[in-house]
Design a protein around this motif. Structure first.
Motif, PDB file in Angstrom:
ATOM      1  N   LEU A 102     -27.756 -20.980 -10.548  1.00 29.93           N
ATOM      2  CA  LEU A 102     -28.907 -21.717 -11.073  1.00 29.93           C
ATOM      3  C   LEU A 102     -29.973 -20.773 -11.614  1.00 29.93           C
ATOM      4  O   LEU A 102     -30.630 -21.067 -12.621  1.00 29.93           O
ATOM      5  CB  LEU A 102     -29.485 -22.608  -9.978  1.00 29.93           C
ATOM      6  N   GLU A 103     -30.133 -19.614 -10.970  1.00 33.96           N
ATOM      7  CA  GLU A 103     -31.107 -18.630 -11.458  1.00 33.96           C
ATOM      8  C   GLU A 103     -30.706 -18.127 -12.840  1.00 33.96           C
ATOM      9  O   GLU A 103     -31.545 -18.027 -13.756  1.00 33.96           O
ATOM     10  CB  GLU A 103     -31.188 -17.462 -10.479  1.00 33.96           C
ATOM     11  N   THR A 104     -29.432 -17.820 -13.000  1.00 30.83           N
ATOM     12  CA  THR A 104     -28.948 -17.308 -14.286  1.00 30.83           C
ATOM     13  C   THR A 104     -29.034 -18.375 -15.370  1.00 30.83           C
ATOM     14  O   THR A 104     -29.462 -18.100 -16.497  1.00 30.83           O
ATOM     15  CB  THR A 104     -27.495 -16.825 -14.144  1.00 30.83           C
ATOM     16  N   THR A 105     -28.629 -19.593 -15.052  1.00 31.11           N
ATOM     17  CA  THR A 105     -28.669 -20.664 -16.052  1.00 31.11           C
ATOM     18  C   THR A 105     -30.101 -21.011 -16.447  1.00 31.11           C
ATOM     19  O   THR A 105     -30.361 -21.389 -17.590  1.00 31.11           O
ATOM     20  CB  THR A 105     -27.969 -21.928 -15.524  1.00 31.11           C
ATOM     21  N   GLU A 106     -31.032 -20.851 -15.514  1.00 35.07           N
ATOM     22  CA  GLU A 106     -32.427 -21.128 -15.851  1.00 35.07           C
ATOM     23  C   GLU A 106     -32.948 -20.101 -16.848  1.00 35.07           C
ATOM     24  O   GLU A 106     -33.655 -20.437 -17.806  1.00 35.07           O
ATOM     25  CB  GLU A 106     -33.281 -21.122 -14.583  1.00 35.07           C
ATOM     26  N   ARG A 107     -32.582 -18.844 -16.673  1.00 36.89           N
ATOM     27  CA  ARG A 107     -33.027 -17.787 -17.587  1.00 36.89           C
ATOM     28  C   ARG A 107     -32.381 -17.949 -18.960  1.00 36.89           C
ATOM     29  O   ARG A 107     -32.931 -17.535 -19.976  1.00 36.89           O
ATOM     30  CB  ARG A 107     -32.681 -16.420 -17.000  1.00 36.89           C
ATOM     31  N   LEU A 165     -22.040 -17.577 -22.337  1.00 35.32           N
ATOM     32  CA  LEU A 165     -22.909 -16.443 -22.031  1.00 35.32           C
ATOM     33  C   LEU A 165     -23.213 -16.396 -20.534  1.00 35.32           C
ATOM     34  O   LEU A 165     -23.194 -15.320 -19.918  1.00 35.32           O
ATOM     35  CB  LEU A 165     -24.207 -16.551 -22.829  1.00 35.32           C
ATOM     36  N   THR A 166     -23.484 -17.541 -19.950  1.00 29.81           N
ATOM     37  CA  THR A 166     -23.743 -17.605 -18.508  1.00 29.81           C
ATOM     38  C   THR A 166     -22.532 -17.117 -17.731  1.00 29.81           C
ATOM     39  O   THR A 166     -22.654 -16.354 -16.765  1.00 29.81           O
ATOM     40  CB  THR A 166     -24.066 -19.050 -18.090  1.00 29.81           C
ATOM     41  N   ARG A 167     -21.368 -17.559 -18.142  1.00 33.41           N
ATOM     42  CA  ARG A 167     -20.125 -17.186 -17.450  1.00 33.41           C
ATOM     43  C   ARG A 167     -19.955 -15.671 -17.396  1.00 33.41           C
ATOM     44  O   ARG A 167     -19.588 -15.108 -16.356  1.00 33.41           O
ATOM     45  CB  ARG A 167     -18.941 -17.837 -18.180  1.00 33.41           C
ATOM     46  N   VAL A 168     -20.244 -15.002 -18.506  1.00 35.78           N
ATOM     47  CA  VAL A 168     -20.082 -13.551 -18.553  1.00 35.78           C
ATOM     48  C   VAL A 168     -21.122 -12.850 -17.689  1.00 35.78           C
ATOM     49  O   VAL A 168     -20.800 -11.950 -16.912  1.00 35.78           O
ATOM     50  CB  VAL A 168     -20.156 -13.043 -20.009  1.00 35.78           C
ATOM     51  N   PHE A 169     -22.378 -13.282 -17.805  1.00 39.27           N
ATOM     52  CA  PHE A 169     -23.426 -12.571 -17.092  1.00 39.27           C
ATOM     53  C   PHE A 169     -23.421 -12.830 -15.589  1.00 39.27           C
ATOM     54  O   PHE A 169     -24.018 -12.060 -14.830  1.00 39.27           O
ATOM     55  CB  PHE A 169     -24.790 -12.909 -17.703  1.00 39.27           C
ATOM     56  N   LEU A 170     -22.745 -13.885 -15.139  1.00 41.99           N
ATOM     57  CA  LEU A 170     -22.595 -14.098 -13.702  1.00 41.99           C
ATOM     58  C   LEU A 170     -21.749 -13.001 -13.065  1.00 41.99           C
ATOM     59  O   LEU A 170     -21.839 -12.753 -11.863  1.00 41.99           O
ATOM     60  CB  LEU A 170     -21.957 -15.468 -13.428  1.00 41.99           C
ATOM     61  N   THR A 171     -20.928 -12.346 -13.858  1.00 41.49           N
ATOM     62  CA  THR A 171     -20.093 -11.257 -13.341  1.00 41.49           C
ATOM     63  C   THR A 171     -20.847  -9.934 -13.283  1.00 41.49           C
ATOM     64  O   THR A 171     -20.288  -8.934 -12.832  1.00 41.49           O
ATOM     65  CB  THR A 171     -18.841 -11.080 -14.209  1.00 41.49           C
ATOM     66  N   GLN A 172     -22.090  -9.909 -13.791  1.00 33.11           N
ATOM     67  CA  GLN A 172     -22.931  -8.705 -13.790  1.00 33.11           C
ATOM     68  C   GLN A 172     -22.207  -7.517 -14.437  1.00 33.11           C
ATOM     69  O   GLN A 172     -21.993  -6.477 -13.811  1.00 33.11           O
ATOM     70  CB  GLN A 172     -23.365  -8.353 -12.367  1.00 33.11           C
ATOM     71  N   PRO A 173     -21.830  -7.645 -15.705  1.00 27.50           N
ATOM     72  CA  PRO A 173     -21.085  -6.566 -16.369  1.00 27.50           C
ATOM     73  C   PRO A 173     -21.981  -5.375 -16.677  1.00 27.50           C
ATOM     74  O   PRO A 173     -23.203  -5.480 -16.737  1.00 27.50           O
ATOM     75  CB  PRO A 173     -20.596  -7.238 -17.656  1.00 27.50           C
ATOM     76  N   SER A 174     -21.334  -4.246 -16.898  1.00 25.98           N
ATOM     77  CA  SER A 174     -22.052  -3.027 -17.283  1.00 25.98           C
ATOM     78  C   SER A 174     -21.970  -2.768 -18.782  1.00 25.98           C
ATOM     79  O   SER A 174     -22.676  -1.922 -19.310  1.00 25.98           O
ATOM     80  CB  SER A 174     -21.471  -1.822 -16.527  1.00 25.98           C
ATOM     81  N   LEU A 175     -21.065  -3.480 -19.452  1.00 28.71           N
ATOM     82  CA  LEU A 175     -20.933  -3.414 -20.909  1.00 28.71           C
ATOM     83  C   LEU A 175     -20.597  -4.815 -21.396  1.00 28.71           C
ATOM     84  O   LEU A 175     -19.645  -5.437 -20.908  1.00 28.71           O
ATOM     85  CB  LEU A 175     -19.829  -2.428 -21.312  1.00 28.71           C
ATOM     86  N   VAL A 176     -21.389  -5.332 -22.339  1.00 31.99           N
ATOM     87  CA  VAL A 176     -21.199  -6.693 -22.826  1.00 31.99           C
ATOM     88  C   VAL A 176     -20.939  -6.676 -24.323  1.00 31.99           C
ATOM     89  O   VAL A 176     -21.628  -5.975 -25.072  1.00 31.99           O
ATOM     90  CB  VAL A 176     -22.428  -7.581 -22.519  1.00 31.99           C
ATOM     91  N   ILE A 177     -19.950  -7.465 -24.747  1.00 34.12           N
ATOM     92  CA  ILE A 177     -19.661  -7.644 -26.164  1.00 34.12           C
ATOM     93  C   ILE A 177     -20.003  -9.083 -26.520  1.00 34.12           C
ATOM     94  O   ILE A 177     -19.464 -10.028 -25.928  1.00 34.12           O
ATOM     95  CB  ILE A 177     -18.174  -7.382 -26.467  1.00 34.12           C
TER      96      ILE A 177
END
Length: 581
Positions: A446-451, A486-498
């Motif tokens: 919910l925190e990530t989706t709110e942002r 976008l939410t799905r990817v950032f929930l994994t806390q990646p170090s490199l994003v495409i």
């Protein structure tokens, strides 16, 4: 040839071993049923001889009662064998289906580019379904049939050896014929399965493109292709069936000859008072019973041919090897990861290169924007970075480590990608956001989706994160689907994003909200932004312009923007975003 058969048997035992205990019980039940079948005709023989000899009524009632009890027991055993056989079948074939699906998911994109989903469904499920009888009942029925044959023939030799000899001759002739022609329909059965897979692939392909089919008036053409594919399935299926039934037809002819000879001999011995009426009935009954295991063996030969074609196709599929060889390294440096392309060459087909001598570096924490016309190689860069394809030559390093040295799980754990097409699965909203990872808490979701601006949409759903979504994402708008990915990817806390065209499906207001969220979330990772819209690149550090698979320009965004001679500056001046399409 012998080695191939041994390998096939070892392959089969791999899936039968987990159900070996149930197979043992199944065999015992079948042997018990066979014993009951052998005893019942002997009870009828005694009943007839006792009745013909004016025996006492109590003895007749006892024999009749015994017959009914054994008949009921045989029915119970038949039901138990059928139930346990299906249980063994589904357990063993489901293991095979799981292995086939897992293997397909690990194959590289070159394989999947030439195989339609419909064809793969038929390969994973349809071929295995034709093997289900083989896994459950083939061995058991073959053993049971031979035991029943041995029991019938052995008992007949104690009654009348000439008749037993005729029955034995028929048995060996039938079995010999089936063994000799057992593989006659295998190739045709394999062709039948191939035609069926092609039909399913055609249907899946046309349904997936239903909008184009309807909009361009291509329904008659599609139906014509469908009828042709169906006719191909019919013709190949008919040929396979005709070849598979040859063993059965052979046994029918042999059985007719055997029954005629046995009945003539039986009547001859009865008229000469060498056997009783009950024995004559017993001979007739055992002759009829003799046909049952022979027919079962004939049926199993047909099933064997269908199963063998499925086995061959399954082994072919499992024998397919991915060109992507996993590395052994499982660790990457902590924090944002740098990215290096060093003289990378790549092509989908040997005669058409896509990337030519690509060399660039992105330092940890920086953002690189990539622009270029359609077909310039932008998406190909992300595909080779994620090892969906192998590069032809050169090297790609993430965090200073060659990606060929990394295990795929280690690479995907630290590198995330948002594509233009968002795949949603049949499941809860939570499961779709986390990709079924139960370790991610609701509060973090919910925190990530709110942002990202998606929380308001989640709150509007009837059951929040527990809301059920249908596969395909028909319940989401294009913008919501992009935010979802976008939410799905950032929930994994990646170090490199495409981010591959992250704003291509968004309106201006949603794009502005997305850009703000991306700026916040990418503060702790390295970013690669592939874009059509120049506005998406306002916050990147460097710009790379691609053309025909080559780097036309690479440099700091601000410097390129101020250089009138640069490609990037020209695009900013003209503002013609269609030039990037």
């Amino acid at each position: 040839m012998l080695q191939s058969k041994q390998q096939s048997m070892a392959w089969l035992l791999r899936y039968l071993r987990p159900v070996s205990g149930r197979l043992g019980i199944l065999l015992l039940l079948l042997l018990a049923s066979t014993g009951v079948q052998l005893v019942n005709p002997q009870i009828v023989q005694r009943f007839i001889d006792t009745a013909a000899g004016s025996g006492v009524v109590s003895s007749l009632l006892t024999l009749a009662g015994t017959y009914l009890i054994l008949a009921a027991l045989n029915q119970l055993l038949t039901v138990a064998v059928s139930y346990l056989g299906n249980d063994v079948s589904w357990r063993s074939t489901n293991l095979l289906r799981g292995d086939l699906l897992k293997h397909c998911l690990r194959l590289d994109m070159r394989f999947h580019n030439v195989k339609t989903p419909g064809e793969m469904i038929e390969r994973i499920d349809g071929d295995v379904t034709h093997m289900s009888n083989f896994f459950s009942m083939f061995i058991i029925k073959v053993i049971g049939s031979f035991v029943l044959l041995a029991g019938i023939l052995g008992f007949m030799f104690t009654i009348n050896w000439p008749i037993a000899a005729v029955m034995t001759l028929f048995t060996f002739a039938s079995i010999g014929a089936m063994v000799f022609i057992r593989d006659m329909g295998v190739k045709s059965s394999k062709d039948e399965r191939g035609a069926s897979a092609a039909l399913f692939g055609f249907i899946e392909e046309r349904i997936a493109g239903i909008e184009d089919v309807q909009a361009n008036g291509n329904v008659p053409y599609v139906m014509n292709r469908f009828y042709r594919a169906m006719r191909n399935v019919f013709l190949k299926g008919r040929k396979a069936w005709m070849l598979r039934v040859v063993p059965w037809n052979t046994t029918v002819v042999l059985f007719a000859v055997a029954v005629t000879a046995v009945l003539l001999l039986g009547v001859h011995y009865y008229l000469n008072e060498k056997i009783s009426l009950g024995t004559l009935f017993l001979i007739y009954q055992y002759t009829q019973m003799l046909n049952d295991p022979i027919e079962q063996l004939g049926d199993q030969v047909q099933e064997f041919q269908k199963a063998k074609s499925g086995i061959m196709r399954s082994q072919e599929l499992l024998g397919s090897r991915s060109e992507i060889a996993e590395g052994t390294r499982t660790a990457l440096p902590e924090g944002p990861l740098g990215l290096e392309f060093e003289h990378v060459h790549f092509s989908y087909t040997p005669d058409k290169p896509v990337l030519h001598d690509i060399t660039f570096t992105v330092r940890p924490g920086e953002r690189l924007g990539i622009i270029g016309r359609t077909g310039s190689g932008k998406s190909s860069l992300s595909r080779v970075l994620l090892r969906l394809y192998n590069i032809g030559s050169g090297a790609i390093r993430v965090g200073g480590v060659d990606i060929r040295e990394l295990s795929l799980s280690a690479l995907y754990r630290r590198v995330g990608m948002v594509t233009q097409d968002v795949q949603l699965f049949d499941g809860s909203l939570r499961d779709n956001l986390t990709l079924f990872d139960g370790s991610i808490s609701d509060s973090y979701i919910l925190e990530t989706t709110e942002r990202l601006g998606l929380k308001q949409w989640i709150d509007s759903q009837p059951e929040g994160l527990d809301t059920h979504l249908k596969a395909g994402g028909s319940s989401l708008s294009a913008g919501e689907a992009q935010l979802f990915a976008l939410t799905r990817v950032f929930l994994t806390q990646p170090s490199l994003v495409i981010l591959d065209e992250p704003s291509s499906r968004l309106d201006a207001a949603t794009e502005a909200m997305l850009q703000t969220a991306v700026d916040q979330l990418m503060t702790h990772c390295t970013g690669i932004v592939i874009a059509h819209r120049l506005s998406t690149l306002e916050q990147v550090d460097h710009i790379m312009v691609l053309g025909d698979g080559r780097i036309l320009e690479f440099g700091e965004r601000e410097k390129l923007a101020k250089d009138p001679a640069s490609h990037y500056a020209q695009l900013l001046i003209t503002g013609r975003e269609e030039d990037l399409a």
